[in-house]
Design a protein around this motif. Structure first.
Motif, PDB file in Angstrom:
ATOM      1  N   ASP A  85       0.803  -1.230   0.000  1.00  0.00           N
ATOM      2  CA  ASP A  85       0.000   0.000   0.000  1.00  0.00           C
ATOM      3  C   ASP A  85       0.834   1.277   0.000  1.00  0.00           C
ATOM      4  O   ASP A  85       0.290   2.374   0.155  1.00  0.00           O
ATOM      5  CB  ASP A  85      -0.936   0.017   1.223  1.00  0.00           C
ATOM      6  CG  ASP A  85      -2.038  -1.024   1.107  1.00  0.00           C
ATOM      7  OD1 ASP A  85      -1.993  -1.817   0.144  1.00  0.00           O
ATOM      8  OD2 ASP A  85      -2.939  -1.046   1.957  1.00  0.00           O
ATOM      9  N   ASN A  96       0.244   4.172  -2.934  1.00  0.00           N
ATOM     10  CA  ASN A  96      -0.812   3.635  -3.798  1.00  0.00           C
ATOM     11  C   ASN A  96      -0.279   2.709  -4.889  1.00  0.00           C
ATOM     12  O   ASN A  96      -0.848   2.610  -5.982  1.00  0.00           O
ATOM     13  CB  ASN A  96      -1.600   4.784  -4.444  1.00  0.00           C
ATOM     14  CG  ASN A  96      -2.319   5.633  -3.420  1.00  0.00           C
ATOM     15  OD1 ASN A  96      -2.932   5.117  -2.483  1.00  0.00           O
ATOM     16  ND2 ASN A  96      -2.232   6.944  -3.570  1.00  0.00           N
ATOM     17  N   THR A 152      -0.867   5.535   4.347  1.00  0.00           N
ATOM     18  CA  THR A 152      -1.092   5.435   2.911  1.00  0.00           C
ATOM     19  C   THR A 152      -1.516   6.775   2.338  1.00  0.00           C
ATOM     20  O   THR A 152      -1.047   7.208   1.285  1.00  0.00           O
ATOM     21  CB  THR A 152      -2.188   4.383   2.618  1.00  0.00           C
ATOM     22  OG1 THR A 152      -1.790   3.132   3.156  1.00  0.00           O
ATOM     23  CG2 THR A 152      -2.401   4.243   1.120  1.00  0.00           C
TER      24      THR A 152
END
Length: 225
Positions: free
Chosen positions: A67, A70, A223
């Motif tokens: 993660d 992205n 993230t």
């Protein structure tokens, strides 16, 4: 009269001795049952701790590999996504004999918990294997690219020219992501199932708690950052 008195004394002594023995036996049995109960509770708490260890492994890989920036949504994530180095993941397993009493429980949940714990364990072992195989696929692709002179080595050019090597890496990358997601989900799920089973068995929720939500929020924040 003396004979009658002696008989009464004998009977009274016998009854007192029997009552004392019965009380002692009852206390011993109660102590033994309490120790067994505490042993079962301790084994359950150790299993909850082990569930948290499994979850941490899946969670950390999502946080630091699948993660990051992205990358899981990248078209070329096979090339851009890192994974743990071969041999870096520690082999872990549940101590299932400690909670074997789940198999004897008179409910429809407890036996299923054992099966679901085995699923979590299998997902982790499959993830370890995938990490090893992905590293080999990456090296195979890198060697093929290094052996050929190309005007440009863009991700699209690599995917086109080295289609088979790229496909193998891409499939293992997808498997890597799916195993991490499924492992984390299953760990949270079996934690809840086990608590439901223990609530039936012991009538209490007084067991080791794991705050999965806080860890999930940390991952989401990192993230987004």
């Amino acid at each position: 009269d003396k004979a009658a008195d002696n008989t009464i004394i004998f009977i009274a002594t016998f009854v007192a001795a029997w009552a004392g023995g019965a009380a002692a036996f009852g206390m011993e049995r109660q102590t033994r049952e309490e120790k067994e109960r505490q042993s079962k509770i301790s084994a359950a708490n150790r299993t909850f701790f082990q569930i948290s260890i499994f979850y941490d492994q899946f969670h950390n890989i999502r946080q630091y590999f699948t993660d990051v920036d992205n990358v899981r949504d990248s078209e070329y994530r096979a090339l851009n996504m890192n994974s743990p180095k071969p041999g870096a993941m520690q082999n872990i397993a549940f101590d299932l004999p400690g909670i074997s009493y789940f198999l004897d429980a008179d409910d429809n949940i407890s036996a299923t918990v054992i099966k679901e714990l085995l699923v979590v364990e299998w997902l982790y072992k499959a993830l370890m294997s995938t990490v090893e195989e992905r590293a080999k696929a990456w090296e195979a692709l890198k060697s093929s690219v290094a052996a050929v002179t190309m005007p440009e080595r863009t991700p699209e050019a690599i995917r086109t020219v080295f289609f088979n090597e790229y496909l193998a890496l891409d499939q293992l990358t997808t498997q890597f992501v799916e195993l991490v997601d499924e492992g984390a989900r299953k760990a949270v799920e079996v934690d809840k199932q086990m608590r439901d089973a223990l609530r039936i068995q012991f009538g209490t929720d007084d067991f080791l708690k794991v705050n999965f939500e806080a860890q999930q929020n940390d991952t989401a924040a990192n993230t987004a950052g």
